[in-house]
Motif scaffolding. Structure first.
Motif, PDB file in Angstrom:
ATOM      1  N   GLN A 154      16.089  -3.404 -11.756  1.00 54.78           N
ATOM      2  CA  GLN A 154      15.532  -3.509 -13.105  1.00 54.78           C
ATOM      3  C   GLN A 154      14.576  -4.696 -13.201  1.00 54.78           C
ATOM      4  O   GLN A 154      13.487  -4.589 -13.761  1.00 54.78           O
ATOM      5  N   THR A 155      14.968  -5.825 -12.615  1.00 56.54           N
ATOM      6  CA  THR A 155      14.120  -7.022 -12.624  1.00 56.54           C
ATOM      7  C   THR A 155      12.843  -6.793 -11.820  1.00 56.54           C
ATOM      8  O   THR A 155      11.743  -7.135 -12.268  1.00 56.54           O
ATOM      9  N   CYS A 156      12.978  -6.202 -10.627  1.00 58.91           N
ATOM     10  CA  CYS A 156      11.804  -5.947  -9.782  1.00 58.91           C
ATOM     11  C   CYS A 156      10.806  -5.021 -10.465  1.00 58.91           C
ATOM     12  O   CYS A 156       9.600  -5.201 -10.342  1.00 58.91           O
ATOM     13  N   ILE A 157      11.324  -4.042 -11.185  1.00 62.61           N
ATOM     14  CA  ILE A 157      10.453  -3.098 -11.887  1.00 62.61           C
ATOM     15  C   ILE A 157       9.802  -3.783 -13.078  1.00 62.61           C
ATOM     16  O   ILE A 157       8.600  -3.653 -13.299  1.00 62.61           O
ATOM     17  N   ARG A 158      10.583  -4.557 -13.819  1.00 66.06           N
ATOM     18  CA  ARG A 158      10.061  -5.224 -15.013  1.00 66.06           C
ATOM     19  C   ARG A 158       8.966  -6.225 -14.674  1.00 66.06           C
ATOM     20  O   ARG A 158       7.923  -6.277 -15.315  1.00 66.06           O
ATOM     21  N   ASP A 159       9.175  -7.035 -13.598  1.00 69.53           N
ATOM     22  CA  ASP A 159       8.159  -8.041 -13.277  1.00 69.53           C
ATOM     23  C   ASP A 159       7.172  -7.565 -12.206  1.00 69.53           C
ATOM     24  O   ASP A 159       6.325  -8.323 -11.754  1.00 69.53           O
ATOM     25  N   ALA A 160       7.306  -6.299 -11.796  1.00 75.36           N
ATOM     26  CA  ALA A 160       6.396  -5.662 -10.834  1.00 75.36           C
ATOM     27  C   ALA A 160       6.393  -6.346  -9.466  1.00 75.36           C
ATOM     28  O   ALA A 160       5.439  -6.192  -8.703  1.00 75.36           O
ATOM     29  N   SER A 161       7.470  -7.081  -9.138  1.00 74.74           N
ATOM     30  CA  SER A 161       7.531  -7.734  -7.826  1.00 74.74           C
ATOM     31  C   SER A 161       7.821  -6.731  -6.721  1.00 74.74           C
ATOM     32  O   SER A 161       7.324  -6.857  -5.609  1.00 74.74           O
ATOM     33  N   LEU A 162       8.630  -5.728  -7.009  1.00 71.25           N
ATOM     34  CA  LEU A 162       8.912  -4.647  -6.065  1.00 71.25           C
ATOM     35  C   LEU A 162       9.197  -3.427  -6.937  1.00 71.25           C
ATOM     36  O   LEU A 162      10.336  -3.069  -7.188  1.00 71.25           O
ATOM     37  N   PRO A 163       8.127  -2.782  -7.447  1.00 69.97           N
ATOM     38  CA  PRO A 163       8.313  -1.764  -8.469  1.00 69.97           C
ATOM     39  C   PRO A 163       8.856  -0.432  -7.969  1.00 69.97           C
ATOM     40  O   PRO A 163       9.146   0.448  -8.760  1.00 69.97           O
ATOM     41  N   ALA A 213      20.400   8.887  -6.617  1.00 69.97           N
ATOM     42  CA  ALA A 213      19.368   9.770  -7.162  1.00 69.97           C
ATOM     43  C   ALA A 213      18.916   9.288  -8.539  1.00 69.97           C
ATOM     44  O   ALA A 213      17.720   9.348  -8.858  1.00 69.97           O
ATOM     45  N   SER A 214      19.853   8.791  -9.347  1.00 67.95           N
ATOM     46  CA  SER A 214      19.489   8.272 -10.670  1.00 67.95           C
ATOM     47  C   SER A 214      18.578   7.057 -10.555  1.00 67.95           C
ATOM     48  O   SER A 214      17.586   6.941 -11.274  1.00 67.95           O
ATOM     49  N   VAL A 215      18.927   6.135  -9.650  1.00 71.06           N
ATOM     50  CA  VAL A 215      18.127   4.917  -9.471  1.00 71.06           C
ATOM     51  C   VAL A 215      16.715   5.271  -9.014  1.00 71.06           C
ATOM     52  O   VAL A 215      15.721   4.805  -9.587  1.00 71.06           O
ATOM     53  N   HIS A 216      16.602   6.129  -7.999  1.00 72.39           N
ATOM     54  CA  HIS A 216      15.275   6.465  -7.478  1.00 72.39           C
ATOM     55  C   HIS A 216      14.506   7.378  -8.433  1.00 72.39           C
ATOM     56  O   HIS A 216      13.297   7.263  -8.555  1.00 72.39           O
ATOM     57  N   GLY A 217      15.228   8.254  -9.125  1.00 72.19           N
ATOM     58  CA  GLY A 217      14.574   9.072 -10.149  1.00 72.19           C
ATOM     59  C   GLY A 217      14.065   8.218 -11.301  1.00 72.19           C
ATOM     60  O   GLY A 217      12.985   8.472 -11.848  1.00 72.19           O
ATOM     61  N   ALA A 218      14.837   7.197 -11.656  1.00 71.45           N
ATOM     62  CA  ALA A 218      14.394   6.282 -12.718  1.00 71.45           C
ATOM     63  C   ALA A 218      13.118   5.557 -12.307  1.00 71.45           C
ATOM     64  O   ALA A 218      12.225   5.344 -13.129  1.00 71.45           O
ATOM     65  N   MET A 219      13.021   5.206 -11.022  1.00 76.71           N
ATOM     66  CA  MET A 219      11.787   4.572 -10.536  1.00 76.71           C
ATOM     67  C   MET A 219      10.593   5.505 -10.735  1.00 76.71           C
ATOM     68  O   MET A 219       9.517   5.070 -11.140  1.00 76.71           O
ATOM     69  N   LEU A 220      10.792   6.787 -10.449  1.00 75.88           N
ATOM     70  CA  LEU A 220       9.716   7.771 -10.641  1.00 75.88           C
ATOM     71  C   LEU A 220       9.328   7.878 -12.112  1.00 75.88           C
ATOM     72  O   LEU A 220       8.140   7.923 -12.446  1.00 75.88           O
ATOM     73  N   SER A 221      10.313   7.926 -12.986  1.00 72.93           N
ATOM     74  CA  SER A 221      10.028   8.034 -14.415  1.00 72.93           C
ATOM     75  C   SER A 221       9.288   6.808 -14.935  1.00 72.93           C
ATOM     76  O   SER A 221       8.349   6.935 -15.727  1.00 72.93           O
ATOM     77  N   VAL A 222       9.728   5.630 -14.492  1.00 75.58           N
ATOM     78  CA  VAL A 222       9.038   4.395 -14.885  1.00 75.58           C
ATOM     79  C   VAL A 222       7.566   4.479 -14.488  1.00 75.58           C
ATOM     80  O   VAL A 222       6.670   4.163 -15.266  1.00 75.58           O
ATOM     81  N   ARG A 223       7.336   4.939 -13.264  1.00 74.31           N
ATOM     82  CA  ARG A 223       5.965   5.048 -12.761  1.00 74.31           C
ATOM     83  C   ARG A 223       5.182   6.107 -13.539  1.00 74.31           C
ATOM     84  O   ARG A 223       4.048   5.884 -13.936  1.00 74.31           O
ATOM     85  N   ALA A 224       5.789   7.259 -13.770  1.00 75.79           N
ATOM     86  CA  ALA A 224       5.096   8.366 -14.444  1.00 75.79           C
ATOM     87  C   ALA A 224       4.708   8.006 -15.875  1.00 75.79           C
ATOM     88  O   ALA A 224       3.622   8.362 -16.334  1.00 75.79           O
ATOM     89  N   LEU A 227       0.827  -1.213   0.000  1.00 70.48           N
ATOM     90  CA  LEU A 227       0.000   0.000   0.000  1.00 70.48           C
ATOM     91  C   LEU A 227       0.859   1.259   0.000  1.00 70.48           C
ATOM     92  O   LEU A 227       0.521   2.243  -0.667  1.00 70.48           O
ATOM     93  N   ILE A 228       1.972   1.243   0.721  1.00 65.49           N
ATOM     94  CA  ILE A 228       2.870   2.406   0.736  1.00 65.49           C
ATOM     95  C   ILE A 228       3.506   2.587  -0.643  1.00 65.49           C
ATOM     96  O   ILE A 228       3.576   3.702  -1.163  1.00 65.49           O
ATOM     97  N   VAL A 229       3.965   1.491  -1.243  1.00 61.30           N
ATOM     98  CA  VAL A 229       4.565   1.579  -2.573  1.00 61.30           C
ATOM     99  C   VAL A 229       3.552   2.135  -3.574  1.00 61.30           C
ATOM    100  O   VAL A 229       3.893   2.920  -4.450  1.00 61.30           O
ATOM    101  N   ALA A 230       2.279   1.772  -3.401  1.00 58.51           N
ATOM    102  CA  ALA A 230       1.235   2.244  -4.311  1.00 58.51           C
ATOM    103  C   ALA A 230       0.826   3.691  -4.048  1.00 58.51           C
ATOM    104  O   ALA A 230       0.547   4.431  -4.987  1.00 58.51           O
ATOM    105  N   GLY A 231       0.777   4.103  -2.760  1.00 57.28           N
ATOM    106  CA  GLY A 231       0.210   5.415  -2.478  1.00 57.28           C
ATOM    107  C   GLY A 231       0.839   6.220  -1.364  1.00 57.28           C
ATOM    108  O   GLY A 231       0.312   7.264  -0.996  1.00 57.28           O
TER     109      GLY A 231
END
Length: 195
Positions: A91-100, A161-172, A18-22
């Protein structure tokens, strides 16, 4: 005793999702109750306050990260391989949405609104991660594997910052491929041979 542990574990797992989502303010005990089918009173029994629940969650997350980073050191002798494995994990967690998304990165976005017992743990996570990355970059530079353009601690901050910023961009943009697009040039820059 096993059911108590598994119930608190389910509560923590659900809270993390729930935290990861919102974010911190994006969920309530009612959401957890609905998700796992237990009464809110049962959640309060395990975690009397939301701040306590999230503090325990961040502690658990930090322990998992620490174990993971230590295992990268054990599995991969080369700092370059350790760094690649860390980035490949995300990259794997984001791709398979296990820990996006990193739960601490999500919480950091709400830092001013977090109870101090949670905020201090989130800060500790970033200090710890920064320390690990600094150590990897420093060791790699000493071994001639990395070409650092700034001090190792500054490079670690830029990479984090690049890793966490990339997470934001993936989400956006709903585009998991953006993670590599954003982070890969950072690694290429670090691996560039000295001129």
């Amino acid at each position: 005793m096993k059911s108590i542990a598994s119930t608190s574990g389910k509560i923590l797992d659900t809270a993390q999702s729930l935290i990861v989502a919102g974010g911190y303010n994006g969920f309530s005990y009612a959401d957890i109750s609905a998700a796992i089918g237990i009464r809110k009173a049962s959640i309060h029994h395990h975690f009397p306050t939301k701040a306590e629940l999230v503090a325990v969650l961040v502690d658990r997350y930090r322990q998992q990260v620490e174990v993971g980073l230590n295992s990268l050191r054990e599995q991969f002798p080369s700092p370059a391989e350790q760094l690649r494995a860390y980035l490949n994990f995300w990259q794997t967690c984001i791709r398979d949405a296990s820990l996006p998304f990193c739960v601490c990165a999500m919480l950091a976005g709400e830092m001013q609104m977090l109870p101090e017992e949670v905020a201090s743990r989130v800060r500790a996570h970033f200090h710890s991660l920064s320390g690990w990355l600094t150590s990897v970059l420093e060791t790699g530079a000493q071994q001639g594997l990395f070409r650092l353009h700034k001090q190792p601690g500054e490079e670690a901050q830029m990479l984090m910052a690049s890793v966490h910023g990339a997470m934001l961009s993936v989400r956006a943009f709903s585009d998991p491929g953006l993670f590599s697009t954003i982070v890969s040039p950072q690694i290429t820059r670090l691996m560039a041979p000295a001129h």
